[in-house]
Design an enzyme around this catalytic site. Structure first.
Site, mmCIF file in Angstrom:
data_model
loop_
_atom_site.group_PDB
_atom_site.id
_atom_site.type_symbol
_atom_site.label_atom_id
_atom_site.label_comp_id
_atom_site.label_asym_id
_atom_site.label_seq_id
_atom_site.Cartn_x
_atom_site.Cartn_y
_atom_site.Cartn_z
ATOM 1 N N ASP A 35 -6.556 -1.862 1.498
ATOM 2 C CA ASP A 35 -7.033 -0.805 2.385
ATOM 3 C C ASP A 35 -7.712 -1.499 3.552
ATOM 4 O O ASP A 35 -8.642 -2.291 3.349
ATOM 5 C CB ASP A 35 -8.023 0.090 1.636
ATOM 6 N N ARG A 66 -5.439 1.126 -4.839
ATOM 7 C CA ARG A 66 -4.590 0.589 -3.777
ATOM 8 C C ARG A 66 -4.606 -0.931 -3.793
ATOM 9 O O ARG A 66 -5.579 -1.543 -4.228
ATOM 10 C CB ARG A 66 -5.017 1.115 -2.416
ATOM 11 N N ASP A 94 -9.632 -0.715 7.119
ATOM 12 C CA ASP A 94 -10.249 0.343 7.926
ATOM 13 C C ASP A 94 -10.957 -0.252 9.126
ATOM 14 O O ASP A 94 -11.663 -1.265 9.012
ATOM 15 C CB ASP A 94 -11.281 1.133 7.107
ATOM 16 N N ARG A 138 0.837 -1.200 0.000
ATOM 17 C CA ARG A 138 0.000 0.000 0.000
ATOM 18 C C ARG A 138 0.871 1.248 0.000
ATOM 19 O O ARG A 138 1.761 1.399 0.820
ATOM 20 C CB ARG A 138 -0.904 0.006 1.241
#
Length: 161
Positions: free
Chosen positions: A95, A92, A97, A83
């Site tokens: 990711d 990307r 989160d 990344r």
């Protein structure tokens, strides 16, 4: 104390399925046991940059780490999978989160829990509603099913084959 942590995985560079599968053991080693995996969804890219569709998934993880430590470990896992943070909402490889950390609410400059844009994003709400339809957002007190039903996002989110 163990907390339930909802994580989202996303990516659109490289072989995203292989990247997700490669990330699972890192998540289990660094963050905690993955209790539930959503299906993987193919979704239209979000934001102003034209790019390939994403694959997205949500995991429910049991963790004993504090939220800030989770964030540090997740950023390192992203880095290990290539990344690069070049542009906001850009393409990307991976990711990761933090969506929810139990009922915890954090509003810090580098960490917001719940993730601030969950209610606006069908690509997050669809897998969340799949694995935790009755889980309530601690800020709105609405279930994932209710948030998905009220979501104005019209982008395509389809279970990936």
């Amino acid at each position: 104390m163990t907390q339930h942590l909802f994580l989202s995985l996303g990516g659109n560079l490289g072989n995203t399925r292989e990247i997700f599968e490669g990330a699972y053991p890192h998540i289990e080693k660094k963050i905690g046991k993955i209790a539930v995996y959503s299906s993987i969804y193919q979704t239209e890219a979000w934001g102003p940059i034209p790019q390939a569709d994403f694959l997205n998934q949500v995991l429910l993880v049991s963790t004993s780490l504090k939220p800030e430590a989770c964030l540090t470990e997740l950023l390192e896992i992203e880095r290990q999978f290539g990344r690069e943070r070049k542009e906001r909402w850009g393409p990307r490889t991976l990711d990761l989160d933090i969506l929810f950390y139990g009922d915890v609410i954090i509003a810090a400059p580098d960490l917001s829990i719940p993730h601030p844009r969950i209610a606006e994003r069908k690509f997050i709400l669809t897998p969340l509603a799949e694995i935790a339809p009755l889980f309530e957002d601690p800020t709105s007190r609405k279930s994932m099913t209710a948030l998905l039903a009220a979501c104005a996002d019209e982008s395509q989110v389809n279970r990936s084959v």
